[in-house]
Structure formats: C-alpha cells, structure tokens
Design an enzyme around this catalytic site. Structure first.
Site, PDB file in Angstrom:
ATOM      1  N   GLY A  64     109.948  32.495   3.026  1.00 53.95           N
ATOM      2  CA  GLY A  64     110.709  33.803   2.459  1.00 53.95           C
ATOM      3  C   GLY A  64     112.393  33.734   2.997  1.00 53.95           C
ATOM      4  O   GLY A  64     113.439  33.334   2.828  1.00 53.95           O
ATOM      5  N   GLU A  93     108.067  38.141  -2.375  1.00 51.71           N
ATOM      6  CA  GLU A  93     107.317  38.922  -2.184  1.00 51.71           C
ATOM      7  C   GLU A  93     105.834  38.142  -1.959  1.00 51.71           C
ATOM      8  O   GLU A  93     106.051  36.921  -1.844  1.00 51.71           O
ATOM      9  CB  GLU A  93     106.778  38.402  -4.069  1.00 51.71           C
ATOM     10  CG  GLU A  93     107.396  39.215  -5.354  1.00 51.71           C
ATOM     11  CD  GLU A  93     107.033  40.661  -5.252  1.00 51.71           C
ATOM     12  OE1 GLU A  93     106.047  41.116  -4.824  1.00 51.71           O
ATOM     13  OE2 GLU A  93     107.586  41.401  -5.777  1.00 51.71           O
ATOM     14  N   CYS A 146      97.491  38.102  -1.913  1.00 50.10           N
ATOM     15  CA  CYS A 146      98.319  38.411  -0.976  1.00 50.10           C
ATOM     16  C   CYS A 146      98.041  40.229  -0.790  1.00 50.10           C
ATOM     17  O   CYS A 146      98.384  40.320   0.051  1.00 50.10           O
ATOM     18  CB  CYS A 146      99.407  38.544  -1.961  1.00 50.10           C
ATOM     19  SG  CYS A 146      99.685  39.532  -3.817  1.00 50.10           S
ATOM     20  N   GLY A 154     105.338  33.849  -1.517  1.00 48.79           N
ATOM     21  CA  GLY A 154     105.148  33.305  -0.659  1.00 48.79           C
ATOM     22  C   GLY A 154     105.111  34.162   0.526  1.00 48.79           C
ATOM     23  O   GLY A 154     105.400  34.878   1.013  1.00 48.79           O
TER      24      GLY A 154
HETATM   25  P1  NAD Z   1     102.873  28.004  -1.079  1.00 48.52           P
HETATM   26  O1  NAD Z   1     102.610  26.715   0.473  1.00 48.52           O
HETATM   27  O2  NAD Z   1     102.585  27.509  -2.543  1.00 48.52           O
HETATM   28  O3  NAD Z   1     104.561  28.131  -1.241  1.00 48.52           O
HETATM   29  C1  NAD Z   1     104.989  29.115  -1.895  1.00 48.52           C
HETATM   30  C2  NAD Z   1     106.858  28.603  -2.488  1.00 48.52           C
HETATM   31  O4  NAD Z   1     107.169  27.690  -1.367  1.00 48.52           O
HETATM   32  C3  NAD Z   1     105.611  26.987  -3.581  1.00 48.52           C
HETATM   33  O5  NAD Z   1     106.047  27.295  -4.272  1.00 48.52           O
HETATM   34  C4  NAD Z   1     105.845  25.889  -2.180  1.00 48.52           C
HETATM   35  O6  NAD Z   1     106.459  24.864  -3.322  1.00 48.52           O
HETATM   36  C5  NAD Z   1     107.913  26.701  -2.043  1.00 48.52           C
HETATM   37  N1  NAD Z   1     108.156  25.978  -0.120  1.00 48.52           N
HETATM   38  C6  NAD Z   1     106.790  25.995   0.490  1.00 48.52           C
HETATM   39  N2  NAD Z   1     107.757  25.362   1.827  1.00 48.52           N
HETATM   40  C7  NAD Z   1     108.927  24.966   1.574  1.00 48.52           C
HETATM   41  C8  NAD Z   1     111.001  25.068   1.783  1.00 48.52           C
HETATM   42  N3  NAD Z   1     110.359  24.588   3.596  1.00 48.52           N
HETATM   43  N4  NAD Z   1     111.523  24.763   1.182  1.00 48.52           N
HETATM   44  C9  NAD Z   1     111.737  25.725   0.139  1.00 48.52           C
HETATM   45  N5  NAD Z   1     110.030  25.847  -0.873  1.00 48.52           N
HETATM   46  C10 NAD Z   1     109.413  26.072   0.062  1.00 48.52           C
HETATM   47  O7  NAD Z   1     102.707  29.219  -0.986  1.00 48.52           O
HETATM   48  P2  NAD Z   1     101.974  30.295   0.685  1.00 48.52           P
HETATM   49  O8  NAD Z   1     103.764  30.167   0.982  1.00 48.52           O
HETATM   50  O9  NAD Z   1     101.131  29.498   1.384  1.00 48.52           O
HETATM   51  O10 NAD Z   1     101.175  31.305  -0.467  1.00 48.52           O
HETATM   52  C11 NAD Z   1     100.928  32.164   0.283  1.00 48.52           C
HETATM   53  C12 NAD Z   1     101.557  33.317   1.195  1.00 48.52           C
HETATM   54  O11 NAD Z   1     102.076  34.131   0.387  1.00 48.52           O
HETATM   55  C13 NAD Z   1     100.631  34.678   1.966  1.00 48.52           C
HETATM   56  O12 NAD Z   1     101.739  35.254   3.128  1.00 48.52           O
HETATM   57  C14 NAD Z   1      99.945  35.624   0.681  1.00 48.52           C
HETATM   58  O13 NAD Z   1      99.765  36.586   1.197  1.00 48.52           O
HETATM   59  C15 NAD Z   1     101.962  35.538  -0.204  1.00 48.52           C
HETATM   60  N6  NAD Z   1     101.863  35.476  -1.335  1.00 48.52           N
HETATM   61  C16 NAD Z   1     101.976  36.725  -1.351  1.00 48.52           C
HETATM   62  C17 NAD Z   1     102.250  37.602  -2.944  1.00 48.52           C
HETATM   63  C18 NAD Z   1     103.218  39.055  -3.615  1.00 48.52           C
HETATM   64  O14 NAD Z   1     103.109  38.950  -5.009  1.00 48.52           O
HETATM   65  N7  NAD Z   1     103.500  39.454  -2.197  1.00 48.52           N
HETATM   66  C19 NAD Z   1     101.854  36.669  -4.057  1.00 48.52           C
HETATM   67  C20 NAD Z   1     100.190  36.013  -3.331  1.00 48.52           C
HETATM   68  C21 NAD Z   1     100.740  35.466  -2.568  1.00 48.52           C
END
Ligand code: NAD
Length: 442
Positions: free
Chosen positions: A201, A218, A252, A196
């Site tokens: 992270g 990731e 991503c 995410g």
């Molecule tokens: P998202 O909003 O679905 O969040 C990811 C996860 O984190 C979810 O399961 C969510 O419930 C949890 N989450 C959200 N807020 C939280 C908090 N405050 N505390 C604990 N957990 C929490 O997804 P996103 O972050 O919008 O995803 C998009 C990002 O992810 C982009 O930056 C993208 O580049 C990156 N990404 C990376 C990869 C990779 O493999 N490197 C793959 C896909 C996406």
C-alpha cells in the site's frame, strides 16, 4: 488479453494510452454504455460460473458453495444493486445557495475520472478484482485490472474472459507480479484502487503521489472480537466459526482474535470446539467446503504461530496439500507471535482481559482495525465500543457480514486503509463530484 511479460514499461504505457484514447471519445460516460458493461459482466459471471468456481478451487481449494456465495454471488449482488440505483446516483443533485448568490441555481454532478487502476489480492481473487471494477464502470471510467499472481487460475480466467464480454478498448486485464505492477504504477492514472497489505500500500501511494493520483487503499490488520460475559455462547461460537474459518481464515475482515472479558475466555472454549465439529465434521481435511492455504510460504508462516497457546481444537496440518485445520488457541499471551501480525489463516487465539476497560485499552494501543466485532447484550458496552474505539467497521453479534451490505461503506481507517467502496460509495470513489453554479446574466 494483455500481458506484460516481455517489455513491461512499453506495454504498460501502451495499455494506458489505448484506454485514454477510448476515454477521450466520451463513449464510456454515456449511461447506456455503463449499463451495457455491467450487464455484460453479469452475463460473464453466469455463463462461466463453473469455470470460475473451478479456478477458485484450484487457487484456494474453495468449495463451490462458498466460492459462489463470496465471489460470484457477491459480485452479482453488487452489479444488481448498482443497476437498480444507477440513474438516481447519476442524477444532478440540487445544492442550496446563500441568499447573496440568488437568483443563481446550483447543483452537483458526478463525472467519470478517466483511466483507473484496480490492483487485486489473492484471497478473494474474483470478488476483489471485479467489485471495484463494477464501481469503476458504473462511474463511466476506463479501467486496468491487475489480478493477483498468487491466484493464477483466477487471474488467467479473468484475463481470458473480461475482454470477451466487456468493451476491450475500455477495460484491460494485465496479469503479472511485481515487475508488471511496478510498470503499471509508473503510468499516470486518475485513480488507483489497491487491495492488499500495507507494505505494498505504501509503494502504491508513493507511486501515485508522483502523478497526484488519488488512491483507495483497502488493507488489513488484526480485527478483534470483544466477548462480553452473559451472552449466548453457543450462538456466538457458531457465528465466530463461520466468520473465522471462511476461506480458511484468509479473509481481510475475519475475526483475528477474541478478547474475552472476565470468565468468558474459559467458557467459550468448548463452544468453539463444538461449533468447529458441527460445521466441518470430525476431520475438516475432508470437508468439501473447507479451503486451503494459498501457498507454502503462508502455510509455513501460519504453522509457526501454532505454539502461541494451548490448542483447544485443531492444530493438525499437512504441507503437501496446504491444509491447516480450524484451530482455536487458548491462554494466549499478548506477547505471543500470533498476536504480533495479522493471522490471515485458520487460527483463532483467545486472549483473556479482566474487564471492558482493559479490552478497550488493548484495542486502542494497537493499529486501528479494519473491523471490530463484539458479542454483548449490553447497550452500554455497545455505546462504549462505538464511541471509545476507531475501526473501519463495527459489527455487533455477527462478524464479516457487514461487507455484504451494499448500503454500507466498506473500507479501513489508519493502518487498515483509506477510502471506501461498495454500492454508492463505489460511485463516489470512482467519480469526481463537480460543483456547478449558474447565475443568469439578466
Ligand atoms: P497479494 O500478495 O496478492 O498482493 C496484492 C497485490 O499487490 C497483487 O496484485 C500483487 O501483484 C501486488 N503487489 C505485490 N507486491 C507488489 C509490489 N512490490 N509492488 C507493486 N505491487 C505489488 O495480496 P496480499 O497483500 O498478501 O493480501 C493480503 C492482505 O490484503 C492482508 O493484509 C489482507 O487483510 C488484505 N486484504 C484487505 C482487503 C480489504 O478489502 N480491505 C481485502 C482482502 C485482503
């Protein structure tokens, strides 16, 4: 199915305790159990293919061909590759010893870590929940899978199906958003695998630190494309369009922006427009394989970036169905808002730079990307990008595809993440490599 809707803290603890009890029986360490789980996951994906594709269409407007290729097919490949190599990856590996320790022998073995947590995002809600799970199971762990609440149909499908096919005492699906994930993160895990954004992270890593739990993060960021003069622009444009507009740009490792060297900024424009028309037709809103933006919040964020340059193609949008056309922006300034954040949507800015030195400086002044792409015929350019920049992955001539090769590690560096997975790298991530030395007493 496990839900944490009512008393998150208690439930999260109960879920993890149950998995710990299972892990303590050692049954998940047996190679047969691992094979059985991977095979069952394979069966789930083939038995429920249509239902899963429908969930992906509901969440992200994914067309069936793209949904199959990038989510179900991708995960099946990962499973098959793992099953093919499992015995070899689990075999003890002899290690050399210094002469002073002889006649001892030494080797390494991979042992399971215990109970691991996989937190998945919404953009590839199936692949990014299940392909880490493949590694976790192959390595003999119990696992909690937390799908993204922003892809609710896929999350519900995983919660319903995984316990039916997998060992439900060893794998739990916890649905939910921030409160549920926070409750999970308060528990002790043996590894946390998070995909995410970097802000969350940091939350994950801070929570993991309390238990000294190792993490894989990731993350994302802006993945640049360096465009060198003299390349075949029609082929380049077709490959860029295929990589960029997949999943409506919500990938991503999507090419985030083009760093066009010299005259290529001007030259590539019409090729990109033509490639968009070739792939998605005159009206991409009606193209069956063109996806939608995940929600209104992201839609509004993206449409606010559209005035960052001159529109070469696209720009059309309909909020009602979260449609944003494949868009190419030219004459984009490095200071434009579209260049200040990961785009994560179907907007491709072209930024002109005078030469390769300027392109390399541009990349190195910013966060280390998850992927760096280049279209070039020059071995020297390739060598300079390889040695003078740092990124999670580097691909010449083809964006995105490196992540589909299970023999390559997939992961970021710096702001784009830490750790890696896929294939044997997943086995490494979800195992402890134990050093074993045996010296005879005689
Ligand atoms: P998202 O909003 O679905 O969040 C990811 C996860 O984190 C979810 O399961 C969510 O419930 C949890 N989450 C959200 N807020 C939280 C908090 N405050 N505390 C604990 N957990 C929490 O997804 P996103 O972050 O919008 O995803 C998009 C990002 O992810 C982009 O930056 C993208 O580049 C990156 N990404 C990376 C990869 C990779 O493999 N490197 C793959 C896909 C996406």
């Amino acid at each position: 199915m496990t839900t944490l809707a009512t008393t998150p803290d208690l439930d999260a603890a109960t879920v993890v305790d149950r998995l710990r009890t299972t892990f303590a029986t050692r049954r998940t360490a047996a190679t047969d159990w691992r094979r059985g789980q991977l095979t069952a996951l394979r069966t789930l994906l083939t038995d429920h293919r249509d239902e899963l594709l429908a969930a992906l269409a509901t969440d992200l407007g994914k067309g069936p061909a793209e949904g199959y290729r990038t989510e179900i097919g991708f995960t099946l490949n990962e499973i098959d590759h793992t099953l093919d190599h499992l015995d070899a990856w689990l075999a003890p590996r002899p290690a050399e010893l210094p002469e002073r320790l002889l006649p001892a022998t030494a080797h390494t073995v991979r042992e399971p870590l215990g109970v691991v947590l996989v937190i998945a995002p919404w953009n590839y809600p199936l692949q990014l929940a299940l392909s880490p799970l493949v590694g976790a199971l192959a390595a003999g762990n119990c696992a909690v899978v937390k799908p993204s609440e922003l892809a609710p149909a896929t999350s519900a499908a995983l919660a319903r199906l995984l316990p039916r096919y997998l060992d439900a005492e060893a794998v739990a699906v916890v649905e939910g958003a921030v409160p549920e994930t926070t409750a999970l993160l308060a528990q002790r895990f043996d590894h946390i695998f998070y995909t995410g954004n970097g802000a969350v992270g940091r939350i994950v890593m801070a929570a993991a630190a309390r238990h000294l739990t190792p993490v894989t993060l990731e993350l994302g960021g802006k993945s640049p494309v360096v465009l060198d003069p003299g390349v075949d622009l029609a082929t380049t444009a077709r490959r860029l369009v295929a990589g960029k507009f997949l999943n409506a740009g919500q990938t991503c490792v999507a090419p985030d922006y083009v760093l066009a060297v010299g005259d290529t900024a001007k030259d590539i424009e019409q090729h990109l427009a033509e490639a968009v028309r070739e792939v998605y037709g005159a009206d991409p809103a009606t193209a069956p394989e063109y996806g939608r933006i995940v929600n209104e919040r992201h839609f509004d964020r993206l449409t606010a970036l559209l005035d960052g340059g001159r529109t070469v193609i696209g720009g059309t949008h309909h909020r009602a169905d979260r449609y944003l056309a494949p868009t190419v922006l030219a004459d984009v300034s490095p200071d434009a808002p579209v260049m200040q954040q990961e785009i994560f949507g179907p907007i491709l800015p072209i930024v002109a730079v005078p030469d390769l030195d300027a392109a390399i400086a541009f990349i190195n002044e910013r966060d280390k990307p998850l992927a760096l792409y280049a279209f070039t015929d020059s071995d020297e350019t390739k060598h300079r990008l390889l040695t003078e920049t740092s990124s999670g992955g580097l691909a010449f001539g083809l964006p995105v595809a490196h992540l589909t090769a299970p023999g390559l590690p997939f992961g970021g560096v710096g702001e784009s993440g830490m750790g890696r997975y896929h294939g044997e790298y997943s086995m490494e991530t979800f195992s402890h490599t134990k050093a074993v030395l045996d010296k005879p007493l005689g």
